[in-house]
Design an enzyme around this catalytic site. Structure first.
Site, PDB file in Angstrom:
ATOM      1  N   GLN A 173      -0.186 -10.815  -3.825  1.00  0.00           N
ATOM      2  CA  GLN A 173      -1.299 -10.714  -4.637  1.00  0.00           C
ATOM      3  C   GLN A 173      -1.649 -11.637  -5.549  1.00  0.00           C
ATOM      4  O   GLN A 173      -2.826 -12.040  -5.892  1.00  0.00           O
ATOM      5  CB  GLN A 173      -1.265  -9.296  -5.305  1.00  0.00           C
ATOM      6  CG  GLN A 173      -1.267  -8.167  -4.382  1.00  0.00           C
ATOM      7  CD  GLN A 173      -1.297  -6.778  -4.939  1.00  0.00           C
ATOM      8  OE1 GLN A 173      -1.323  -6.584  -6.267  1.00  0.00           O
ATOM      9  NE2 GLN A 173      -1.406  -5.710  -4.117  1.00  0.00           N
ATOM     10  N   ASP A 324       7.581  -2.536   6.235  1.00  0.00           N
ATOM     11  CA  ASP A 324       7.109  -1.276   6.187  1.00  0.00           C
ATOM     12  C   ASP A 324       7.625  -0.392   7.739  1.00  0.00           C
ATOM     13  O   ASP A 324       7.323   0.772   7.855  1.00  0.00           O
ATOM     14  CB  ASP A 324       5.582  -1.153   6.192  1.00  0.00           C
ATOM     15  CG  ASP A 324       5.274  -1.153   4.722  1.00  0.00           C
ATOM     16  OD1 ASP A 324       5.939  -0.987   3.761  1.00  0.00           O
ATOM     17  OD2 ASP A 324       4.082  -2.177   4.568  1.00  0.00           O
ATOM     18  N   LYS A 351      10.530   2.772  -2.025  1.00  0.00           N
ATOM     19  CA  LYS A 351       9.309   2.690  -1.370  1.00  0.00           C
ATOM     20  C   LYS A 351       8.908   4.218  -1.821  1.00  0.00           C
ATOM     21  O   LYS A 351       9.454   4.684  -2.830  1.00  0.00           O
ATOM     22  CB  LYS A 351       9.120   2.752  -0.194  1.00  0.00           C
ATOM     23  CG  LYS A 351       9.525   1.227   0.586  1.00  0.00           C
ATOM     24  CD  LYS A 351       8.371   0.403   0.253  1.00  0.00           C
ATOM     25  CE  LYS A 351       8.476  -1.027   1.076  1.00  0.00           C
ATOM     26  NZ  LYS A 351       7.166  -1.765   0.608  1.00  0.00           N
TER      27      LYS A 351
END
Length: 446
Positions: A173, A324, A351
């Site tokens: 990001q 993930d 997580k």
């Protein structure tokens, strides 16, 4: 479809058919942003229409882009061109989307406009300092709430100052925010990332016509350079299916005897597709059909056939490309022949749940042999024999845990009850429907 909170998934035969999973969220955000900065009309098919992505669309509309969803689900975006963003008339409400906030801050930073970013209580508690620092070095004037949090006001500078910025912490990001700011900045803006991160932004920027150069420094760190004052060309984007969502259906097809499933339009970006590489190493029959590039992203249709898997030692350095997907890989490993060792997974402890501990507990409850390590698991597989099952597992409000045990239930002698499948809707709301279309059934817990 409103499935019961507590449920089990079962199947009497094989999984067969052709499906398409929801669009990738990361690419959905970037498709809207780059289309809004192109000159002309772009079209987007397969956009993930979750709240986070819709927040991005609303903010871009507020800054002058014309964005419309057709009745057929196709989105059209009439862009304003790089440098053409307009002053928004009100604060930009980002809801709960950190991606929207950080990437849009990058866009605004090199435009001569001022934008105020607000969000819900959760987003307002997340620090934005990692993005504020490089954007301020480029000339943006940012006034944030204490701790570098929202609400914050960003006054962009045009022309901004080109920057060479080394990421202190790996972050796709932050990298993307700096590159997006560099789009409207004279000269060349560079980001140096010592640890590679997801590369959707640089791929899509190149696909839209920006000049992007990738290299390495003397230490082997990756350098991404973007040439500013770019002119982006409109595109027809077909957002790839999310590889993390496709993973559950792919593993189900590998494990359920006699199955053959085709999953259309799945992203196979190497920074996201590590699971499929590992499953192939284990003996999984996974074919990439009709490989193509869409908007700078590699996509393919996955053809997956039931396979006898063999345990392996999973290299820790693949973790960023499949972080993930480890919960569903744990399930596959538990039915493989021999031992699978998975280490270097400390991030799984923080997580949505402690995915190492929760998966170890659940797998043991349904009959798997699992040794929990501080940074991973050692799993001794059942050589294709079904799990005994007959247990209720706690998903801990974690969507990926719930889906992993849904798949485990398909290869269990007795039902595996998931205590709460409602969280699945946060990332893959069509998961139950797609599984049923392939031949499975969803039953309420007794």
């Amino acid at each position: 479809m409103n499935p019961p909170a507590s449920a089990t998934f079962r199947i009497d035969g094989a999984l067969c058919g052709r499906v398409r999973v929801p669009g990738d969220k990361s690419i959905s955000h970037r498709s809207l942003m780059l289309s809004a900065l192109a000159v002309g009309r772009s079209t987007i098919d397969g956009l993930l229409e979750g709240e986070d992505v819709l927040a991005t669309a609303a903010a871009l509309r507020a800054m002058g882009a014309t964005i419309h969803r057709g009745d057929d689900g196709r989105w059209t975006v009439d862009g304003v061109g790089v440098g053409g963003l307009l002053q928004p008339g009100a604060a930009l409400d980002m809801g709960n989307s950190g991606t929207s906030t950080r990437l849009l801050m990058g866009l605004v930073a090199s435009h001569p406009i001022t934008a105020t970013f607000v969000g819900d209580a959760s987003l307002s508690g997340r620090p934005m300092g990692r993005v504020i620092d490089p954007l301020a070095q480029m000339g943006a004037d940012i006034s944030a709430s204490p701790g570098g949090r929202l609400p914050l006001m960003l006054r962009g500078l045009s022309p901004a100052v080109p920057l060479t910025y080394r990421l202190p912490v790996a972050s796709a990001q932050v990298k993307s925010a700096v590159l997006l700011a560099g789009l409207n900045t004279p000269g060349i803006t560079r980001v140096i990332e010592p640890v590679p991160t997801r590369d959707h932004s640089e791929r899509m920027l190149a696909g839209f016509g920006a000049t992007v150069e990738i290299g390495q420094d003397d230490d082997g760190a990756r350098i991404i350079a973007i040439h500013g004052e770019a002119e982006l060309r409109p595109q027809a984007i077909d957002v790839p299916g999310d590889p993390s969502s496709a993973a559950f259906l792919a593993v189900a097809a590998l494990l359920v005897p006699g199955s053959e499933v085709r999953i259309d339009n799945v992203g196979i970006n190497p920074t996201r597709a590590g699971l499929y590489d590992m499953l192939r190493r284990m003996g999984g029959d996974i074919v990439y059909a009709d490989v193509r590039t869409v908007g700078g992203e590699p996509v393919a249709d996955l053809i997956v056939r039931a396979s006898a898997l063999t345990g392996i030692e999973v290299p820790p350095d693949v973790a960023p490309s499949m972080i993930d997907e480890y919960p569903i890989l744990f399930v596959a490993a538990a039915l493989a022949r021999g031992r699978t060792t998975l280490r270097g997974l400390e991030e799984l402890r923080v997580k949505e749940s402690d995915r190492i501990a929760v998966m170890a507990t659940g797998l043991r409850a349904i009959g798997a042999t699992v040794q929990e390590l501080p940074d991973g698991l050692v799993i001794d597989g059942r050589d294709g024999a079904p799990f005994p099952g007959g247990a209720t597992v706690a998903a801990r409000l974690d969507h990926r845990i719930a889906m992993s045990f849904a798949i485990a239930g398909l290869v269990s002698a007795a039902p595996v009850v998931i205590d709460d499948i409602a969280p699945i809707a946060t990332s893959f709301p069509t998961f139950p429907t797609l599984l049923e279309s392939l031949g499975a059934r969803l039953d309420p817990a007794p």
